[in-house]
Design an enzyme around this catalytic site. Sequence first.
Site, PDB file in Angstrom:
ATOM      1  N   HIS A   1       5.116   1.566  12.281  1.00 35.97           N
ATOM      2  CA  HIS A   1       4.451   2.287  13.380  1.00 35.97           C
ATOM      3  C   HIS A   1       4.367   1.301  14.547  1.00 35.97           C
ATOM      4  O   HIS A   1       4.157   0.115  14.346  1.00 35.97           O
ATOM      5  CB  HIS A   1       3.061   2.742  12.925  1.00 35.97           C
ATOM      6  CG  HIS A   1       2.229   3.421  13.968  1.00 35.97           C
ATOM      7  ND1 HIS A   1       2.751   4.344  14.864  1.00 35.97           N
ATOM      8  CD2 HIS A   1       0.911   3.309  14.265  1.00 35.97           C
ATOM      9  CE1 HIS A   1       1.766   4.779  15.647  1.00 35.97           C
ATOM     10  NE2 HIS A   1       0.656   4.165  15.307  1.00 35.97           N
TER      11      HIS A   1
ATOM     12  N   GLY B   1       3.583   7.415   2.332  1.00 40.49           N
ATOM     13  CA  GLY B   1       4.413   6.607   1.450  1.00 40.49           C
ATOM     14  C   GLY B   1       4.621   7.202   0.069  1.00 40.49           C
ATOM     15  O   GLY B   1       5.693   7.048  -0.534  1.00 40.49           O
TER      16      GLY B   1
ATOM     17  N   GLY C   1       0.827  -1.196   0.000  1.00 41.91           N
ATOM     18  CA  GLY C   1       0.000   0.000   0.000  1.00 41.91           C
ATOM     19  C   GLY C   1       0.858   1.240   0.000  1.00 41.91           C
ATOM     20  O   GLY C   1       1.959   1.249  -0.566  1.00 41.91           O
TER      21      GLY C   1
END
Length: 344
Positions: A113, A139, A31
Amino acid sequence: MSNATELKVYYDNDIDVNAILSKKVAVLGFGSQGHAHAQNLKESGANVKVALREGSKTCDRVKNAGLECLSFEEAVEWADVLMILLPDTVHKEVYDKHIAPHLRDGQYLGFGHGFSIHYGQIVPPAGVNTFIVAPKGPGHLVRSEYKIGRGVPTLVAVGQNPSGDTLQVALAYAKFNGGAKGGVIETTFKDETETDLFGEQAVLCGGTSALIKAGFETLVEAGYPPEMAYFECLHELKLIVDLIYYGGISDMRYSISDTARYGDVTRGPRLVTSETKAEMKKILEEIQNGNFAKEWIEENKKGQPNLKMLVDEDKDHEIERVGRKLRGMMSWIKDAQLISSDER
């Protein structure tokens, strides 16, 4: 290496990339963060593959990017370093079903994270190394900055370190991802997780979007055209943020008119008052004591009904309808979008 307020900050020349060159790296997820990390590491010379759920259609995108696609189980068997860049909401399920049964001592479990580790959703065996590499940007920016020879400042943290070199692995990974050009700051799982959640909720996302909508609504309710309200409360925000980004609040105040500067310093504190800051402290306390994490985990167990309802309500807010129309008149905005329509 330099120090800033007692934090360790690393740059390209401080980091030995052999710590990652000698490892096989599997990036789990493709993603926003996953696609950036995997492609950046590959182009930096790392031995990297991408792991997705078996049968995922995203494998076509992975292959088109010149990367090999593995299942989660295959990735755990193959890799030395497993970088989990999946949504926080699926970490526990993927870890319990696909990763934990195949983990072996000495492997490195990385995260973008610290939520899942900090709040106990994932508890790796003592023989497994854990670390964070968290770029301070989405990103798409991590990828676009890398492609032009720059990098997004990055946080690294080490949790478990049975192999004794987890920090070196995390730093080398961050460097290959472009982060050391902007600076890599060493922190902890706790500090990364809690400050990240607070920033998202109180300022960057929650605070900003609420302020934009409130300003827009105030002007429209007073009878001003919504198009003018959009430009004043949303469109021009980019100019202000860019000035702050490049030179801090002082540069922004230097660049605006005396009238705007006086309005800034006299009216801003009337909006963000001691009551606002007290509410910020409550939000931080909910993050620190785990109440937000419990609420979010419970929300996911129910299928995210509250999140979906609130997001759907805002999609039809007048500022969004007006914005789509106005942005459609400015072709250069569409050309410069970081997120294409087929990714939404």
